[in-house]
Scaffold this motif. Structure first.
Motif, PDB file in Angstrom:
ATOM      1  N   ILE A   1       0.844  -1.195   0.000  1.00 10.60           N
ATOM      2  CA  ILE A   1       0.000   0.000   0.000  1.00 10.60           C
ATOM      3  C   ILE A   1       0.877   1.242   0.000  1.00 10.60           C
ATOM      4  CG2 ILE A   1      -1.710   1.315   1.316  1.00 10.60           C
ATOM      5  CD1 ILE A   1      -2.874  -1.302   2.264  1.00 10.60           C
ATOM      6  N   LYS A   2       0.664   2.089  -0.973  1.00 10.94           N
ATOM      7  CA  LYS A   2       1.441   3.318  -1.077  1.00 10.94           C
ATOM      8  C   LYS A   2       0.902   4.352  -0.087  1.00 10.94           C
ATOM      9  CE  LYS A   2       2.675   2.382  -5.829  1.00 10.94           C
ATOM     10  NZ  LYS A   2       2.330   2.616  -7.220  1.00 10.94           N
ATOM     11  N   GLU A   3       1.750   5.269   0.257  1.00 11.43           N
ATOM     12  CA  GLU A   3       1.435   6.263   1.282  1.00 11.43           C
ATOM     13  C   GLU A   3       0.128   7.029   1.023  1.00 11.43           C
ATOM     14  OE1 GLU A   3       3.565  10.066   3.391  1.00 11.43           O
ATOM     15  OE2 GLU A   3       4.845   8.467   2.622  1.00 11.43           O
ATOM     16  N   PRO A   4      -0.154   7.487  -0.209  1.00 10.10           N
ATOM     17  CA  PRO A   4      -1.417   8.203  -0.418  1.00 10.10           C
ATOM     18  C   PRO A   4      -2.652   7.343  -0.124  1.00 10.10           C
ATOM     19  CG  PRO A   4       0.060   8.566  -2.279  1.00 10.10           C
ATOM     20  CD  PRO A   4       0.683   7.495  -1.431  1.00 10.10           C
ATOM     21  N   VAL A   5      -2.566   6.059  -0.416  1.00 11.32           N
ATOM     22  CA  VAL A   5      -3.690   5.158  -0.151  1.00 11.32           C
ATOM     23  C   VAL A   5      -3.818   4.931   1.350  1.00 11.32           C
ATOM     24  CG1 VAL A   5      -4.646   2.848  -0.540  1.00 11.32           C
ATOM     25  CG2 VAL A   5      -3.535   4.077  -2.424  1.00 11.32           C
ATOM     26  N   GLU A   6      -2.699   4.711   2.012  1.00 19.71           N
ATOM     27  CA  GLU A   6      -2.720   4.522   3.468  1.00 19.71           C
ATOM     28  C   GLU A   6      -3.324   5.748   4.154  1.00 19.71           C
ATOM     29  OE1 GLU A   6       0.680   4.357   6.826  1.00 19.71           O
ATOM     30  OE2 GLU A   6       0.868   2.810   5.275  1.00 19.71           O
ATOM     31  N   LEU A   7      -2.935   6.924   3.721  1.00 15.30           N
ATOM     32  CA  LEU A   7      -3.434   8.162   4.306  1.00 15.30           C
ATOM     33  C   LEU A   7      -4.948   8.290   4.129  1.00 15.30           C
ATOM     34  CD1 LEU A   7      -2.898  10.969   5.597  1.00 15.30           C
ATOM     35  CD2 LEU A   7      -2.580  11.821   3.272  1.00 15.30           C
TER      36      LEU A   7
END
Length: 176
Positions: free
Chosen positions: A11-17
């Motif tokens: 999971i990339k950071e923008p999705v996690e956020l």
């Protein structure tokens, strides 16, 4: 070390956020529905209270589903802060109008998550979010239908509408 930690999750950071933001939104929805249930209880709308208590638990479940997903993927799931929510409403109709407004906001948020997933090529998370899209269609439909019923029932029979909420079901095609 930081790069190694990121290898634990796809999971990339923008999705996690944005998923953590959705967890918070679902918990805020749960809190709002709990406040609505309390108002209904205090004002003698027993069946509406039961309906909103159930909605509150359902929204918490939605948050937990995303929370567990993030944990299972090796990402960081954050326990959200939930701000205070209004506890008083003018009428039973205003309670349901507030519920519909909240569901529309959640639908918009789900759509933003899917857009981010597509931009980041996160197909697994997008697949998870398809369940939420279907759920939101149901949630908005029920809220809209309840508001529609206010226009069909004379004001002196509002407790009959309250009673009918004990029978609310939605099978994807029919609202009973």
């Amino acid at each position: 070390m930081k790069d190694l930690a990121r290898l634990r999750t796809s999971i990339k950071e923008p999705v996690e956020l944005i998923l953590n933001q959705q967890i918070q939104m679902e918990m805020v929805s749960s809190s709002k529905y709990l406040a609505m249930a309390g108002w209904c209880d205090r004002n003698g709308f027993d069946y509406s209270a039961g309906f909103f208590y159930k909605q509150s638990e359902e929204e918490r479940g939605h948050a937990m589903k995303i929370f567990h997903y993030l944990c299972d993927q090796g990402a960081t799931a954050l326990s959200p802060e939930v701000p205070s929510v209004p506890q008083e409403f003018d009428t039973l109709r205003s309670v349901f109008e507030g519920a519909l407004e909240q569901e529309i906001a959640v639908t918009d948020s789900i759509n933003r998550i899917i857009a981010v997933c597509r931009r980041e090529s996160d197909f697994a998370t997008e697949e998870l979010m398809k369940w939420y899209v279907k759920e939101q269609m149901e949630e908005e439909y029920i809220a809209r239908r309840c508001i529609d019923l206010f226009d069909q029932i004379p004001a002196d029979q509002i407790f009959e509408l309250d009673k009918q909420l004990s029978k609310v079901t939605y099978d994807g095609n029919v609202f009973e």
